[in-house]
Design an enzyme around this catalytic site. Sequence first.
Site, PDB file in Angstrom:
ATOM      1  N   CYS A  11     104.248-144.389  48.584  1.00  0.00           N
ATOM      2  CA  CYS A  11     103.585-144.135  47.304  1.00  0.00           C
ATOM      3  C   CYS A  11     102.274-143.380  47.483  1.00  0.00           C
ATOM      4  CB  CYS A  11     103.269-145.452  46.602  1.00  0.00           C
ATOM      5  SG  CYS A  11     104.689-146.505  46.267  1.00  0.00           S
ATOM      6  N   ASP A  59      75.450-110.260  47.507  1.00  0.00           N
ATOM      7  CA  ASP A  59      75.682-110.111  46.070  1.00  0.00           C
ATOM      8  C   ASP A  59      74.365-110.195  45.297  1.00  0.00           C
ATOM      9  OD1 ASP A  59      77.879-110.271  43.823  1.00  0.00           O
ATOM     10  OD2 ASP A  59      76.348-111.763  43.312  1.00  0.00           O
TER      11      ASP A  59
END
Length: 482
Positions: free
Chosen positions: A34, A437
């Site tokens: 599970c 940038d």
Amino acid sequence: MKLTDANCYTALQARDARFDGVFFTGVKTTGIYCRPICPARTPAPSSCTFYPTASAAESAGFRPCLRCRPELAPGCQGSSLAEAVLRRLQERAVEGTRLEDLDQDLGLSSRQVRRLLEKEFGVTPLQVIQTQRLLLAKQLLQETSQPISEIALAAGFRSLRTFNALFKERYHLAPSACRRSTSKPKTGEGIRLRLAYRAPLAWEALMDYFRSRLVPGVEEIEGREYRRTVALGQASGWMRVWPHETEAVLIVEVSPSLTRHLGAVQSRVRRMFDLDARPDAILEVLGSDPLLAPVFHHFPGLRVGGAWDSFELAVRAVLGQQITVTAATTLSGRLAARTGTAIETPFKNLHRLAITAEALEKLSVDDLCNLGLVRARASALIHLAASALKGGLEFPPGLDHEAAVARLIELPGVGPWTAHYIAMRALRFPDAFPAADLGLRKAIGNGELIPTKQAELRSEPWRPWRAYAAAALWKSLSPLTP
């Protein structure tokens, strides 16, 4: 946090979604494995064994739970070579790639891959491939009405007989026994799938990123739904993606023409929307920084928007050099109109496939200049297309982002900013950081344009999640409204 049986059991007791996909629980008394979030009654500690992957749980003889459905668990971003190889192998498995064809893609011999996976995860490459294909098939059986023969092919199996035999051997039931009552899609509707992620997810922030970069004719956003045209191999069609209202899943609808490529669609969508991110781990490193904390407060679960295709993103990055986002979008639209194949879809604004390296390589520098590109940028795109056709945008798992950037910079017309941007958005390196940038340098300098070197130094505390820091910094340049 290093996982032990004790803290795995604690997470299981709490049904802690942060650990969904990080480990799986095998329950000895039932033979089932599970997810940590399984709603079933928590078994006693003595009944539990814990596994880092679904393939490890299955190789130990456990079957997937029909309630929590391990096939829906999100994946994990890993920094080690073993984790990178495992992730690449899982992606290639559902794309139908043969094990014997993976040596070049993985950058390692089959013997090295086997030794690495057995040491770190206790599984063989074949077990990983079989598990991924079976889990995808199980998902398609439960969520679609496609014929079982089509599902077997979509999951990467080349033989229906092989699929049926392996499914019965591993899951102790016939594929047809997994089917749920699903209505057949109406004419014009596609096949719907669910892709889980670790909440939270800043969907609107993701849509803001894509909205400003949509390629006309290829992509569109309507409301909270992203749509685009798709080409995979010889097949083409469309897809649309939107978040479920109450569950931590995205709904992906794919045109029936792409049925045999559903595994590849899943892999690409997961990368594109960064669904395997660990918001808790990212926030632990970045959440206390005064520059970043306000953004993560307003946009919990901020992701790094990616790309459907590495070449598409690389073209966009080259086009974006020294011009605005809007101008680069205009040029992208002209390229798609010039080279993209026309296609019919149910959406009037989606009528063209995206640009490909094959189509771009056939153009001359003058052809591109006639579309509005400067000669240097046109030449860079021609070189990029030629490199992509030779595998220049394909990198073996385990290669760090600095090495990938160094290779990209060798391409004519690709500088450090472009290379880091490709590494961040297309190659999915979580520590890539385009420090040159202008927006990042202004955000770090609180409005003042600081030197690139200073931006790089300021980013050091943000490792290994600098790509997420970059996403937050870009977001900080706009008003922080959720």
